[in-house]
Design a protein around this motif. Structure first.
Motif, short mmCIF file in Angstrom:
data_model
loop_
_atom_site.label_atom_id
_atom_site.label_comp_id
_atom_site.label_asym_id
_atom_site.label_seq_id
_atom_site.Cartn_x
_atom_site.Cartn_y
_atom_site.Cartn_z
N PHE A 48 0.79 -1.24 0.00
CA PHE A 48 0.00 0.00 0.00
C PHE A 48 0.82 1.28 0.00
CE2 PHE A 48 -2.74 -3.28 1.96
CZ PHE A 48 -3.76 -3.25 1.03
N ILE A 49 2.14 1.19 0.15
CA ILE A 49 2.97 2.38 0.10
C ILE A 49 4.02 2.28 -1.01
CG2 ILE A 49 4.65 3.81 1.35
CD1 ILE A 49 3.16 3.20 3.91
N ILE A 50 4.81 1.20 -1.00
CA ILE A 50 5.92 1.11 -1.95
C ILE A 50 5.43 0.84 -3.37
CG2 ILE A 50 8.04 -0.14 -2.53
CD1 ILE A 50 8.30 -0.65 0.54
N LEU A 51 4.47 -0.09 -3.54
CA LEU A 51 3.97 -0.37 -4.89
C LEU A 51 3.33 0.86 -5.53
CD1 LEU A 51 2.47 -3.99 -4.62
CD2 LEU A 51 4.47 -3.25 -5.91
N PRO A 52 2.46 1.60 -4.82
CA PRO A 52 1.87 2.78 -5.48
C PRO A 52 2.81 3.97 -5.60
CG PRO A 52 0.69 2.24 -3.41
CD PRO A 52 1.82 1.28 -3.55
N HIS A 53 3.77 4.12 -4.65
CA HIS A 53 4.56 5.35 -4.62
C HIS A 53 6.03 5.16 -4.99
CE1 HIS A 53 1.14 7.37 -2.83
NE2 HIS A 53 1.08 6.44 -1.88
N GLY A 54 6.44 3.94 -5.22
CA GLY A 54 7.81 3.70 -5.67
C GLY A 54 8.79 3.49 -4.53
N ARG A 55 10.01 3.05 -4.90
CA ARG A 55 11.01 2.72 -3.89
C ARG A 55 11.49 3.93 -3.12
NH1 ARG A 55 15.23 -0.64 -7.37
NH2 ARG A 55 14.52 0.90 -8.89
N ALA A 56 11.38 5.12 -3.69
CA ALA A 56 11.83 6.32 -2.99
C ALA A 56 11.06 6.54 -1.69
CB ALA A 56 11.68 7.55 -3.89
N SER A 57 9.84 5.99 -1.61
CA SER A 57 9.05 6.14 -0.38
C SER A 57 9.67 5.41 0.81
CB SER A 57 7.62 5.63 -0.62
OG SER A 57 7.63 4.26 -0.96
N LEU A 58 10.62 4.50 0.53
CA LEU A 58 11.31 3.82 1.63
C LEU A 58 12.05 4.80 2.53
CD1 LEU A 58 12.89 0.74 -0.21
CD2 LEU A 58 11.29 0.63 1.70
N ALA A 59 12.48 5.93 1.98
CA ALA A 59 13.26 6.89 2.77
C ALA A 59 12.52 7.38 4.00
CB ALA A 59 13.66 8.08 1.88
N TRP A 60 11.19 7.45 3.92
CA TRP A 60 10.42 7.94 5.07
C TRP A 60 10.52 7.00 6.27
CZ3 TRP A 60 8.90 12.74 5.22
CH2 TRP A 60 8.67 13.42 4.01
N PHE A 61 10.81 5.73 6.03
CA PHE A 61 10.90 4.79 7.14
C PHE A 61 12.16 5.01 7.97
CE2 PHE A 61 8.27 2.55 3.96
CZ PHE A 61 7.10 2.51 4.71
N ALA A 62 13.10 5.81 7.46
CA ALA A 62 14.28 6.16 8.26
C ALA A 62 13.89 6.91 9.53
CB ALA A 62 15.25 7.00 7.43
N LEU A 63 12.72 7.58 9.52
CA LEU A 63 12.27 8.29 10.72
C LEU A 63 12.01 7.31 11.87
CD1 LEU A 63 9.78 10.83 9.07
CD2 LEU A 63 12.11 11.28 9.90
N VAL A 64 11.55 6.10 11.53
CA VAL A 64 11.34 5.08 12.56
C VAL A 64 12.68 4.68 13.17
CG1 VAL A 64 10.41 2.79 13.04
CG2 VAL A 64 9.29 4.26 11.35
N ALA A 65 13.69 4.54 12.33
CA ALA A 65 15.03 4.20 12.82
C ALA A 65 15.58 5.29 13.73
CB ALA A 65 15.97 3.95 11.65
N LEU A 66 15.33 6.54 13.40
CA LEU A 66 15.78 7.64 14.27
C LEU A 66 15.08 7.59 15.63
CD1 LEU A 66 15.88 10.59 11.69
CD2 LEU A 66 17.82 9.41 12.74
N GLY A 67 13.81 7.25 15.62
CA GLY A 67 13.10 7.09 16.90
C GLY A 67 13.69 5.96 17.73
N ALA A 68 14.09 4.89 17.05
CA ALA A 68 14.70 3.76 17.76
C ALA A 68 16.03 4.17 18.38
CB ALA A 68 14.90 2.59 16.80
N ILE A 69 16.79 5.04 17.70
CA ILE A 69 18.06 5.52 18.26
C ILE A 69 17.82 6.25 19.57
CG2 ILE A 69 19.93 7.18 17.88
CD1 ILE A 69 19.82 6.43 14.91
#
Length: 286
Positions: A48-69
């Motif tokens: 529902f995110i990557i297929l419709p919006h492309g692989r560039a949308s993966l970059a937004w998930f880096a925010l989750v990694a920052l929260g984990a830090i």
């Protein structure tokens, strides 16, 4: 990412044990279910995110990694202030409770069980979508949702397995989880779509209940080497999954994905080896 994961998991497993209050299986399950839940929503994010919006949308998930830090920084401070970050002197109590030969035998059996579990799991995490698309002609999004259902069931099984092991014994959970899934795995390649989905949920629930018990059982075999044991088994879990994906992919190209599922269905029978696991003598061991 791979190096970060390899650093994180052994120490996180150690901290989970320290925070367990004696309920080691429950603590490992709670820790592991975070990863399992994250994996389970991966197919939904892909659909529902990557297929419709492309692989560039993966970059937004880096925010989750920052929260984990941020969370890990706070956890590291707690770990240090509690004195756990300092090297503790070796004590006689850290010696294994079993003779060396029995410990080696038990570790070999656990390695065989890990091979069985994670090779079979790899057939789902890497190829279940293609199996559904080829055998039942499902679309990509529908197959992704069905993969999510399997992985969500696996996350629930992870939560259940640890506390059950605390109550009835880890050996029983290991035995029942890996060998107990065999009838469902053997039936899966020969049933229709609805039964396939039902059996995959049962397989995810039952098979995933073993991992926390395997980790805690191994920690009880070698009580003075909690970090090393945790690193070994988490490393094997990820390594077996990666190797399994490569091997099964090559096999699928040669004989077809449906045939791969027919062959993989026999992997849970390796669970018979759990009969050779010794009693650890720990409070909650089987």
């Amino acid at each position: 990412m791979g190096v970060g994961s390899s650093i994180f998991h052994p120490e996180a497993s150690r901290i989970a044990r320290l925070a367990s209050g004696g309920r080691h299986g429950l603590a490992q399950s709670v820790f592991q279910v975070g990863g399992n839940f994250g994996q389970s929503i991966g197919p939904l994010l892909a659909a529902f995110i990557i297929l419709p919006h492309g692989r560039a949308s993966l970059a937004w998930f880096a925010l989750v990694a920052l929260g984990a830090i941020v969370l890990l920084t706070g956890l590291g401070q707690w770990y240090r202030t509690q004195g756990h970050a300092k090297r503790a002197p070796r004590r006689a109590a850290s010696a294994p409770a079993l003779p060396r030969q029995q410990v080696i035998t038990a570790l070999v059996v656990l390695l065989a069980l890990m091979f069985s579990k994670f090779f079979y799991i790899a057939s789902f995490t890497s190829y279940y979508i293609f199996y559904l698309m080829q055998r039942f002609h499902l679309g990509v999004q529908e197959a992704q949702v069905d993969l999510f259902i399997f992985m969500a069931a696996a996350a629930i099984g992870t939560v259940i397995g640890g506390p059950v092991g605390d109550k009835i014994g880890r050996k029983l959970v290991i035995w029942g989880s890996i060998l107990g899934v065999a009838p469902f795995a053997l039936a899966l390649p020969y049933v229709g779509l609805n039964l396939t989905l039902l059996l995959s949920v049962i397989i995810g629930l039952v098979l995933s209940s073993a991992f926390s018990s395997i980790v805690v059982y191994a920690q009880e075999l070698m009580p003075g080497r909690i970090g090393a044991v945790s690193g070994l088994f988490f490393g094997l879990a990820f390594g077996m999954g990666g190797i399994g994906a490569a091997v099964l992919g090559t096999l699928a190209d040669a004989i077809g994905i449906v045939k791969v599922y027919e062959i993989c269905a026999f992997l849970p029978l390796i669970g018979l080896a759990a009969a050779f696991l010794p009693h650890t003598g720990a409070k909650h061991a089987a």
